[in-house]
Design a protein around this motif. Structure first.
Motif, PDB file in Angstrom:
ATOM      1  N   ARG A  14       8.253 -19.385 -14.369  1.00  0.00           N
ATOM      2  CA  ARG A  14       8.148 -20.497 -15.329  1.00  0.00           C
ATOM      3  C   ARG A  14       8.753 -20.075 -16.673  1.00  0.00           C
ATOM      4  NH1 ARG A  14       4.202 -24.547 -14.449  1.00  0.00           N
ATOM      5  NH2 ARG A  14       3.621 -24.605 -12.255  1.00  0.00           N
ATOM      6  N   ALA A  15       8.520 -18.830 -17.055  1.00  0.00           N
ATOM      7  CA  ALA A  15       9.078 -18.330 -18.310  1.00  0.00           C
ATOM      8  C   ALA A  15      10.597 -18.282 -18.241  1.00  0.00           C
ATOM      9  CB  ALA A  15       8.515 -16.949 -18.620  1.00  0.00           C
ATOM     10  N   ARG A  16      11.136 -17.918 -17.095  1.00  0.00           N
ATOM     11  CA  ARG A  16      12.589 -17.901 -16.929  1.00  0.00           C
ATOM     12  C   ARG A  16      13.162 -19.319 -17.114  1.00  0.00           C
ATOM     13  NH1 ARG A  16      15.688 -14.259 -14.286  1.00  0.00           N
ATOM     14  NH2 ARG A  16      13.868 -13.387 -13.200  1.00  0.00           N
ATOM     15  N   GLU A  17      12.510 -20.303 -16.501  1.00  0.00           N
ATOM     16  CA  GLU A  17      12.953 -21.691 -16.644  1.00  0.00           C
ATOM     17  C   GLU A  17      12.880 -22.132 -18.107  1.00  0.00           C
ATOM     18  OE1 GLU A  17      10.319 -23.743 -14.071  1.00  0.00           O
ATOM     19  OE2 GLU A  17      11.150 -22.843 -12.232  1.00  0.00           O
ATOM     20  N   SER A  18      11.828 -21.721 -18.788  1.00  0.00           N
ATOM     21  CA  SER A  18      11.663 -22.059 -20.201  1.00  0.00           C
ATOM     22  C   SER A  18      12.782 -21.439 -21.032  1.00  0.00           C
ATOM     23  CB  SER A  18      10.298 -21.570 -20.691  1.00  0.00           C
ATOM     24  OG  SER A  18      10.081 -21.911 -22.034  1.00  0.00           O
ATOM     25  N   ALA A  19      13.110 -20.184 -20.745  1.00  0.00           N
ATOM     26  CA  ALA A  19      14.192 -19.512 -21.463  1.00  0.00           C
ATOM     27  C   ALA A  19      15.513 -20.237 -21.248  1.00  0.00           C
ATOM     28  CB  ALA A  19      14.298 -18.062 -21.005  1.00  0.00           C
ATOM     29  N   GLU A  20      15.750 -20.705 -20.030  1.00  0.00           N
ATOM     30  CA  GLU A  20      16.984 -21.443 -19.750  1.00  0.00           C
ATOM     31  C   GLU A  20      17.036 -22.731 -20.557  1.00  0.00           C
ATOM     32  OE1 GLU A  20      17.002 -21.940 -15.540  1.00  0.00           O
ATOM     33  OE2 GLU A  20      17.557 -19.857 -15.125  1.00  0.00           O
ATOM     34  N   ARG A  21      15.906 -23.447 -20.637  1.00  0.00           N
ATOM     35  CA  ARG A  21      15.893 -24.682 -21.431  1.00  0.00           C
ATOM     36  C   ARG A  21      16.174 -24.402 -22.892  1.00  0.00           C
ATOM     37  NH1 ARG A  21      11.520 -26.143 -17.881  1.00  0.00           N
ATOM     38  NH2 ARG A  21       9.995 -25.279 -19.345  1.00  0.00           N
ATOM     39  N   ALA A  22      15.690 -23.263 -23.384  1.00  0.00           N
ATOM     40  CA  ALA A  22      15.843 -22.928 -24.803  1.00  0.00           C
ATOM     41  C   ALA A  22      17.143 -22.194 -25.100  1.00  0.00           C
ATOM     42  CB  ALA A  22      14.656 -22.080 -25.260  1.00  0.00           C
ATOM     43  N   GLY A  23      17.882 -21.821 -24.064  1.00  0.00           N
ATOM     44  CA  GLY A  23      19.084 -21.030 -24.287  1.00  0.00           C
ATOM     45  C   GLY A  23      18.761 -19.635 -24.784  1.00  0.00           C
ATOM     46  N   ALA A  24      17.633 -19.089 -24.353  1.00  0.00           N
ATOM     47  CA  ALA A  24      17.184 -17.769 -24.800  1.00  0.00           C
ATOM     48  C   ALA A  24      17.509 -16.704 -23.754  1.00  0.00           C
ATOM     49  CB  ALA A  24      15.676 -17.778 -25.066  1.00  0.00           C
ATOM     50  N   GLU A  25      17.710 -15.473 -24.218  1.00  0.00           N
ATOM     51  CA  GLU A  25      17.872 -14.348 -23.301  1.00  0.00           C
ATOM     52  C   GLU A  25      16.546 -14.107 -22.579  1.00  0.00           C
ATOM     53  OE1 GLU A  25      18.970 -11.033 -25.692  1.00  0.00           O
ATOM     54  OE2 GLU A  25      20.504 -12.160 -26.793  1.00  0.00           O
TER      55      GLU A  25
END
Length: 493
Positions: free
Chosen positions: A189-200
């Motif tokens: 879920r954190a990986r998906e969140s990072a993708e939405r935010a454009g975060a590493e």
């Protein structure tokens, strides 16, 4: 229009528009209609609107041969307080009206519109993922009857939606049952969140955690068949100069380990990952709002279970960074995973200007500050003050608490660098936990301790009572809005 033409109706409207009339109760009992739209004052008087806080009075207004749905929403006596708008919006949102357009009549500031819309979207929240029958989707928002403020209102509504979406995603995560949300799935879920935010994004699995010396994560998580994880999200917008590190407790379920909780106290322990979930909401909101501040989020995830492999009281574990800890209470596990995260945050390649950890850490927070007020502790009064100021700005109660020098005494160990708790000592449990965490804060380039604040949300993260204001029953998503406001303020300095 005469009073005989006015119609009052119940909350069964499912039209394409709902006009909201905000009213204020005067100190002398006289209703002050904030909206200056012709005919609404007479309608309000006819249906008995008083302007009281939490008042919702539905009605209908004849317009061109048909009835236009109206609802009078009370602001109470303090309409100068922007939180009155949030609370009024929440009161309406809790009705879950099946409408697609929410129209506010009258002239209001963009700040008031944003507050009302935020409260409305937060109040409308429902967690229905595991119900066989689900309610209608959240309605969209539009504002009518605002002259010469179209762009400002549009921006205000966008901010409301971004922030409410972030809070509600956190609520969804916290409400998810532990057989569906555990360290590995939480990391995804954190990986998906990072993708939405454009975060590493990077995640450490159990082999990497053990190889790299994350003794807190391994010690807490090894009693479970679902191994621990540590996730790092790095939001790095162009032009940002400031850097805040956020460290979150992500215990996806807490039995207490071998220091087993009573059965009643174990119910609701799926909420023990609310701190880590909060970080995801904050980073997503900041990215969507394009706030120019560097943020690194550390999600410290484990499941605390009893088994033949679980950490025992009297075990000594070595934390990330080399500090040894005598485990005297396996139910004081959150501070162990947070310690690893705080060390990593302190040593980040981009040294943070401030470190903030957030955790459902102690039952003592409830005893000291109750169910709705976050405890704020740390090593830097200026940072603590800024957190408190941000919390006031968005209407999330928080209160500063000390870390007295003498509170470190019970954490001394005869056989390790320190103990994680002192069983039987119920005094100052919240600040004692903060004292433990303070030992894992690193230094800046000048050898000074990095500014650090600790947020204990054990009570405010979960509303066990009835819904109120814009807060639902269950997960609240508290402190997302505070940390977003803080980050926005820091970015402008």
């Amino acid at each position: 229009m005469t009073a005989t033409e006015l119609t009052r109706q119940e909350f069964t409207i499912a039209e394409d528009a709902l006009t909201v009339v905000l009213t204020q109760k005067g100190t002398d009992g006289v209703v002050l209609l904030i909206n200056d739209v012709e005919g609404l004052a007479e309608l309000g008087q006819a249906v008995g609107a008083s302007g009281a806080k939490d008042e919702l009075i539905p009605a209908a207004l004849p317009v061109n041969g048909s009835l236009r749905p109206i609802v009078f929403v009370g602001l109470g006596t303090d309409a100068e307080n922007i939180d009155a708008y949030r609370l009024a919006g929440g009161a309406l949102g809790r009705k879950h009206l099946e409408v697609e357009v929410l129209a506010l009549a009258g002239s209001h500031s963009p700040e008031a519109i944003e507050a009302f819309a935020t409260g409305y979207l937060l109040g409308d929240y429902r967690f229905e993922s595991y119900l066989s029958e689900q309610g209608a989707q959240t309605p969209s928002l539009r504002v009518a009857s605002i002259e010469d403020k179209g762009a400002e209102i549009g921006e205000a509504l966008n901010r409301a939606k971004v922030i409410a979406d972030a809070v509600n995603r956190v609520r969804d995560l916290v409400m998810t049952p532990p057989n569906h949300l555990y360290p590995e799935s939480f990391a995804e879920r954190a990986r998906e969140s990072a993708e939405r935010a454009g975060a590493e994004f990077r995640v450490w699995d159990e082999q990497q955690l053990e190889a790299e010396g994350f003794g807190g994560h391994i010690g807490v998580g090894k009693g479970s068949i679902r191994p621990p994880r540590l996730a790092r999200l790095a939001y790095r917008p162009a032009g940002a100069t400031k850097h805040i590190a956020l460290v979150g407790k992500g215990i996806t379920f807490d039995t207490g380990g071998l220091s087993l909780k009573p059965a009643g106290a174990m119910v609701g322990m799926k909420f023990d990952m609310a701190g880590a979930a909060t970080i995801l909401g904050v980073i997503e909101a900041l990215a969507a709002l394009e706030v120019k501040i560097n943020v690194t989020g550390w999600l410290c995830m484990a499941e605390n279970m009893p088994s033949d492999r679980a950490t025992r009281p009297d075990d000594i574990i070595t934390m990330k960074g080399g500090t040894t800890v005598e485990v005297t209470n396996t139910d004081a596990e959150g501070r162990l995973v947070l310690a690893d995260g705080l060390v990593m945050a302190s040593q980040d390649e981009l040294r943070p200007d401030a470190i903030i950890d957030i955790a459902t850490l102690t039952g003592a927070q409830l005893i000291a500050l109750g169910e709705r007020t976050t405890g704020v502790m740390g090593n830097n009064e200026d940072l603590i003050d800024r957190v408190i100021e941000a919390s006031r700005e968005v209407g999330e109660p928080a209160w500063p608490m000390p870390i007295p020098e003498e509170i470190h005494e019970p954490l001394k160990s005869d056989v390790a660098d320190l103990a994680n708790a002192r069983p039987g000592n119920r005094n100052g449990g919240m600040v004692m936990a903060a004292a433990f965490l303070s030992r894992f804060i690193g230094e800046d380039a000048e050898g000074q301790l990095l500014p650090w604040a600790h947020l204990d949300i054990a009570g405010p993260s979960n509303n066990e009572g009835s819904a109120y204001g814009y807060t639902p029953k269950g997960a609240t998503g508290c402190m997302v809005r505070t940390l977003v406001a803080l980050a926005e303020s820091e970015a402008t300095k």
